[in-house]
Scaffold this motif. Structure first.
Motif, PDB file in Angstrom:
ATOM      1  N   SER A 100       0.820  -1.205   0.000  1.00  0.00           N
ATOM      2  CA  SER A 100       0.000   0.000   0.000  1.00  0.00           C
ATOM      3  C   SER A 100       0.858   1.261   0.000  1.00  0.00           C
ATOM      4  O   SER A 100       0.497   2.273  -0.614  1.00  0.00           O
ATOM      5  CB  SER A 100      -0.939   0.001   1.212  1.00  0.00           C
ATOM      6  OG  SER A 100      -0.203  -0.064   2.423  1.00  0.00           O
ATOM      7  N   ARG A 297      -9.783   2.752   1.706  1.00  0.00           N
ATOM      8  CA  ARG A 297      -8.725   3.690   2.113  1.00  0.00           C
ATOM      9  C   ARG A 297      -8.799   3.978   3.605  1.00  0.00           C
ATOM     10  O   ARG A 297      -7.762   4.127   4.262  1.00  0.00           O
ATOM     11  CB  ARG A 297      -8.846   4.995   1.320  1.00  0.00           C
ATOM     12  CG  ARG A 297      -8.494   4.857  -0.143  1.00  0.00           C
ATOM     13  CD  ARG A 297      -8.178   6.199  -0.765  1.00  0.00           C
ATOM     14  NE  ARG A 297      -9.279   7.141  -0.651  1.00  0.00           N
ATOM     15  CZ  ARG A 297     -10.261   7.258  -1.528  1.00  0.00           C
ATOM     16  NH1 ARG A 297     -10.275   6.471  -2.597  1.00  0.00           N
ATOM     17  NH2 ARG A 297     -11.215   8.136  -1.374  1.00  0.00           N
ATOM     18  N   GLU A 300      -7.130   1.202   5.213  1.00  0.00           N
ATOM     19  CA  GLU A 300      -5.835   0.882   4.589  1.00  0.00           C
ATOM     20  C   GLU A 300      -5.857  -0.515   3.967  1.00  0.00           C
ATOM     21  O   GLU A 300      -4.944  -1.322   4.163  1.00  0.00           O
ATOM     22  CB  GLU A 300      -4.690   1.018   5.598  1.00  0.00           C
ATOM     23  CG  GLU A 300      -4.541   2.421   6.154  1.00  0.00           C
ATOM     24  CD  GLU A 300      -3.376   2.557   7.109  1.00  0.00           C
ATOM     25  OE1 GLU A 300      -2.788   1.521   7.465  1.00  0.00           O
ATOM     26  OE2 GLU A 300      -3.061   3.692   7.498  1.00  0.00           O
TER      27      GLU A 300
END
Length: 372
Positions: A100, A297, A300
């Motif tokens: 990520s 988001r 995460e």
């Protein structure tokens, strides 16, 4: 270029004797006249007057623009293009960043970030910049772009705002006054929901099989029967939050799934929204969309444009509700016993249940942040 220099040299020599009539003129007579710029008449357009001066600067600029950057040459080693400090910074990022985190680097969104992690896991950490081109999908020019992005990262405003992924936009006061919401997620063969109040207590959390989904030619009557069966047992709430999937219409292979998702979404909006909503302008909508990527988001869970499973996150939320004094969300004992061991990272079973719960938590937490 050679002819131009000879021409200018001859003009300069003539100007020493021609006074005001040459390209340059000298106000003082002497052995080394001080030249001042005059104007050169453009031969292709007689009205133009082009000042001529600074030929060395002009020549230098032409030379510099004609040469390419050394790092863009495919036959040049990447390690000689950067200083030792720059190489350390680049290798530190590539060897330690998660997928990520790598996805935030230019060109590393999607599969490339995963390939980097897989390569370093199999072969050990990167020791040279040149070894990065051995990673699948990364070649010399793209590696240069990646390295430059690591050294000069673009600052982004990563704060997620509720208004960006809740549609249609709703007055914040209406949302804050809601006593409870039902978070709904549609799968390919089931619908899951989580009923959560504003004290962050899970009131209901379950899913229902829909046997007619993706069967035949999307018969409206068959879909209506499955969706109506869910609505019969769906809890009442102030707002219904329906997940908005991020499947692209450009993906031909996923078009049947996208059409299925949009069909169920449209039916849920139609059946859950009060009939008098459009007639009363001061009445808030009861059904809202929440973007799947926005929830990803928030927790995460995004790797590039893709979202990974939230099973581990849900298991952690359930564990924290027992071990922490102030957990993010509270579960009743019966739901903890029912689902504590139900979610596995290696299986896709339970994805809809996980996503319904995470969507509800993200909704309340982002609503709290937006009002802070």
């Amino acid at each position: 270029m050679l002819l131009a220099r000879r021409f200018l040299s001859s003009v300069v020599q003539r100007s020493q004797y021609a006074g005001q009539s040459g390209l340059f003129h000298s106000p003082l007579h002497g052995c080394l006249p001080k030249l001042e710029p005059r104007y050169l008449q453009c031969t292709s357009c007689w009205q133009s007057r082009v000042p001529v001066a600074g030929f060395e600067t002009l020549n230098a600029s032409i030379t510099s623009t004609s040469t390419s950057e050394p790092c863009n040459e495919d036959n040049r080693s990447l390690d000689v293009c950067y200083t030792s400090d720059q190489k350390d910074t680049i290798l530190q990022k590539l060897n330690n960043a998660s997928p990520s985190e790598l996805a935030g680097v230019k060109l590393l969104r999607g599969r490339k970030s995963v390939n980097i992690v897989e390569y370093r896991t199999k072969n050990g950490p990167f020791k040279t910049l040149e070894s990065v081109v051995n990673v699948p999908l990364l070649k010399h020019k793209s590696a240069v772009t990646v390295f430059d992005s690591i050294l000069n990262p673009v600052k982004r405003n990563m704060k997620i705002q509720l208004a960006k992924f809740i549609k249609p936009e709703v007055n914040r006061s209406w949302l804050k006054e809601a006593n409870a919401i039902v978070s709904i997620v549609c799968g390919t063969n089931k619908i899951a929901w989580a009923h959560v109040d504003r004290e962050m207590m899970v009131l209901d959390w379950q899913e229902m099989e829909c046997p007619h989904f993706l069967k035949g030619a999307y018969l409206a009557s068959a879909y209506l029967n499955d969706v109506s069966a869910v609505l019969k047992v769906l809890p009442s709430a102030d707002f219904y939050i329906i997940e908005k999937s991020s499947i692209s219409v450009q993906s031909i292979t996923l078009f049947p799934v996208m059409a299925h998702m949009r069909t169920v979404e449209a039916m849920l909006f139609s059946l859950l929204e009060p009939k008098n909503f459009l007639l009363e302008p001061n009445t808030p909508p009861k059904v809202l969309n929440m973007m799947r990527s926005g929830v990803g988001r928030h927790f995460e869970l995004m790797v590039g444009d893709s979202r990974v499973s939230g099973a581990q996150t849900v298991r952690q939320l359930m564990s924290d509700s027992v071990t922490k004094e102030l957990p993010r969300i509270n579960f009743p004992h019966n739901l903890l016993m029912k689902y504590m061991n139900a979610f596995q990272m290696s299986k896709s079973e339970g994805d809809e249940l996980c996503n319904a719960l995470l969507q509800a938590v993200a909704f309340y937490e982002l609503l709290s942040k937006s009002s802070a």
